[in-house]
Write a protein that holds these residues in place. Structure first.
Motif, PDB file in Angstrom:
ATOM      1  N   GLY A  42      15.909   7.888   0.137  1.00  0.00           N
ATOM      2  CA  GLY A  42      16.631   7.080  -0.832  1.00  0.00           C
ATOM      3  C   GLY A  42      15.850   6.704  -2.065  1.00  0.00           C
ATOM      4  N   SER A  43      14.530   6.643  -1.941  1.00  0.00           N
ATOM      5  CA  SER A  43      13.689   6.334  -3.092  1.00  0.00           C
ATOM      6  C   SER A  43      12.321   6.958  -2.877  1.00  0.00           C
ATOM      7  CB  SER A  43      13.557   4.820  -3.294  1.00  0.00           C
ATOM      8  OG  SER A  43      12.841   4.242  -2.217  1.00  0.00           O
ATOM      9  N   LEU A  44      11.603   7.132  -3.960  1.00  0.00           N
ATOM     10  CA  LEU A  44      10.242   7.649  -3.867  1.00  0.00           C
ATOM     11  C   LEU A  44       9.306   6.470  -3.649  1.00  0.00           C
ATOM     12  CD1 LEU A  44      10.284  10.354  -6.669  1.00  0.00           C
ATOM     13  CD2 LEU A  44      10.422  10.687  -4.199  1.00  0.00           C
ATOM     14  N   SER A  45       8.912   6.285  -2.407  1.00  0.00           N
ATOM     15  CA  SER A  45       8.060   5.163  -2.026  1.00  0.00           C
ATOM     16  C   SER A  45       7.060   5.629  -0.978  1.00  0.00           C
ATOM     17  CB  SER A  45       8.897   4.024  -1.423  1.00  0.00           C
ATOM     18  OG  SER A  45       9.922   3.625  -2.295  1.00  0.00           O
ATOM     19  N   THR A  46       5.947   4.957  -0.895  1.00  0.00           N
ATOM     20  CA  THR A  46       4.930   5.272   0.103  1.00  0.00           C
ATOM     21  C   THR A  46       5.540   5.244   1.500  1.00  0.00           C
ATOM     22  OG1 THR A  46       3.227   4.305  -1.301  1.00  0.00           O
ATOM     23  CG2 THR A  46       2.681   4.593   1.024  1.00  0.00           C
ATOM     24  N   GLY A  47       5.273   6.296   2.267  1.00  0.00           N
ATOM     25  CA  GLY A  47       5.754   6.365   3.637  1.00  0.00           C
ATOM     26  C   GLY A  47       7.116   6.992   3.806  1.00  0.00           C
ATOM     27  N   ARG A  48       7.783   7.321   2.720  1.00  0.00           N
ATOM     28  CA  ARG A  48       9.103   7.951   2.809  1.00  0.00           C
ATOM     29  C   ARG A  48       8.984   9.440   2.520  1.00  0.00           C
ATOM     30  NH1 ARG A  48      13.339   3.540   0.389  1.00  0.00           N
ATOM     31  NH2 ARG A  48      12.418   1.793   1.498  1.00  0.00           N
ATOM     32  N   LEU A  49      10.022  10.177   2.908  1.00  0.00           N
ATOM     33  CA  LEU A  49      10.033  11.613   2.630  1.00  0.00           C
ATOM     34  C   LEU A  49      10.006  11.833   1.122  1.00  0.00           C
ATOM     35  CD1 LEU A  49      12.810  12.729   5.132  1.00  0.00           C
ATOM     36  CD2 LEU A  49      10.329  12.945   5.406  1.00  0.00           C
ATOM     37  N   ALA A  50       9.291  12.833   0.717  1.00  0.00           N
ATOM     38  CA  ALA A  50       9.243  13.165  -0.719  1.00  0.00           C
ATOM     39  C   ALA A  50      10.273  14.243  -0.987  1.00  0.00           C
ATOM     40  CB  ALA A  50       7.843  13.604  -1.118  1.00  0.00           C
ATOM     41  N   ASP A  51      11.551  13.863  -0.989  1.00  0.00           N
ATOM     42  CA  ASP A  51      12.655  14.766  -1.286  1.00  0.00           C
ATOM     43  C   ASP A  51      13.171  14.420  -2.678  1.00  0.00           C
ATOM     44  OD1 ASP A  51      12.347  15.517   1.352  1.00  0.00           O
ATOM     45  OD2 ASP A  51      14.266  14.714   2.031  1.00  0.00           O
ATOM     46  N   PHE A  52      13.034  15.362  -3.606  1.00  0.00           N
ATOM     47  CA  PHE A  52      13.523  15.101  -4.962  1.00  0.00           C
ATOM     48  C   PHE A  52      13.681  16.409  -5.720  1.00  0.00           C
ATOM     49  CE2 PHE A  52       8.908  14.930  -5.172  1.00  0.00           C
ATOM     50  CZ  PHE A  52       8.598  15.645  -6.325  1.00  0.00           C
ATOM     51  N   VAL A  53      14.348  16.322  -6.861  1.00  0.00           N
ATOM     52  CA  VAL A  53      14.490  17.474  -7.745  1.00  0.00           C
ATOM     53  C   VAL A  53      13.892  17.133  -9.099  1.00  0.00           C
ATOM     54  CG1 VAL A  53      16.565  18.377  -6.624  1.00  0.00           C
ATOM     55  CG2 VAL A  53      16.802  16.799  -8.540  1.00  0.00           C
ATOM     56  N   VAL A  54      13.496  18.180  -9.805  1.00  0.00           N
ATOM     57  CA  VAL A  54      13.039  18.044 -11.181  1.00  0.00           C
ATOM     58  C   VAL A  54      14.136  18.664 -12.038  1.00  0.00           C
ATOM     59  CG1 VAL A  54      11.266  18.670 -12.865  1.00  0.00           C
ATOM     60  CG2 VAL A  54      10.624  18.215 -10.470  1.00  0.00           C
ATOM     61  N   LEU A  55      14.624  17.886 -13.002  1.00  0.00           N
ATOM     62  CA  LEU A  55      15.724  18.348 -13.843  1.00  0.00           C
ATOM     63  C   LEU A  55      15.212  18.917 -15.156  1.00  0.00           C
ATOM     64  CD1 LEU A  55      18.156  15.328 -13.294  1.00  0.00           C
ATOM     65  CD2 LEU A  55      18.089  17.517 -12.057  1.00  0.00           C
ATOM     66  N   SER A  56      15.997  19.813 -15.735  1.00  0.00           N
ATOM     67  CA  SER A  56      15.617  20.445 -17.000  1.00  0.00           C
ATOM     68  C   SER A  56      15.748  19.493 -18.178  1.00  0.00           C
ATOM     69  CB  SER A  56      16.470  21.694 -17.246  1.00  0.00           C
ATOM     70  OG  SER A  56      17.844  21.346 -17.352  1.00  0.00           O
ATOM     71  N   GLU A  57      16.529  18.448 -18.001  1.00  0.00           N
ATOM     72  CA  GLU A  57      16.729  17.456 -19.064  1.00  0.00           C
ATOM     73  C   GLU A  57      16.796  16.066 -18.444  1.00  0.00           C
ATOM     74  OE1 GLU A  57      19.599  18.572 -22.234  1.00  0.00           O
ATOM     75  OE2 GLU A  57      20.088  20.200 -20.844  1.00  0.00           O
TER      76      GLU A  57
END
Length: 108
Positions: A64-79
C-alpha cells in the motif's frame, strides 16, 4: 469509509492507469461527461489503488505504501501523473515495474 480500487478484468479495463484515468475524468467512451460530480482527484485515485486496496485485503502492513518493512512493489511512469493533463493519464507509459524489490520489467 475506505474505498479501494482494483483492476478486476473483465469487469473493468485491465490497465490500472486506464482505470485511474476514468476515475478522474468520468467520461464515456465517446467523450461525454458521465456523472461528473463523482470525479475524484488523481491523489484520491492513487490512494484507492494503493493504500485503500491494501487495507481492503487486510494487507496494509505489507503493501500500500513504500515504507520500511513492506514489499517494494511499484511502477516507474514515463510522466508525472500529477503534472499531465488529466485527460492524458491513460496515455502515460510504465517504464519499469518492481515487485518485491526486484525489477521485473524495464529498468530503473
Amino acid at each position: 469509509m475506505t474505498v479501494p480500487a482494483s483492476t478486476d478484468a473483465p469487469i473493468v479495463d485491465y490497465p490500472p492507469l486506464s482505470n485511474i484515468h476514468d476515475m478522474v475524468n468520468r467520461r464515456t467512451a465517446s467523450g461525454a461527461d458521465f456523472v461528473p460530480e463523482e470525479r475524484i482527484t488523481v491523489d484520491e485515485a492513487l490512494h484507492a489503488y494503493t493504500v485503500a486496496s491494501a487495507k481492503a485485503s487486510h494487507q496494509e502492513h505489507e503493501k500500500g505504501s513504500l515504507s520500511t518493512g513492506r514489499l517494494a512493489d511499484f511502477v516507474v511512469l514515463s510522466e508525472d501523473i500529477y503534472a499531465v493533463d488529466p485527460t492524458s493519464i491513460k496515455d502515460i507509459g510504465v517504464t519499469a515495474t518492481v515487485i518485491g524489490g526486484e525489477v521485473v520489467h524495464g529498468s530503473l
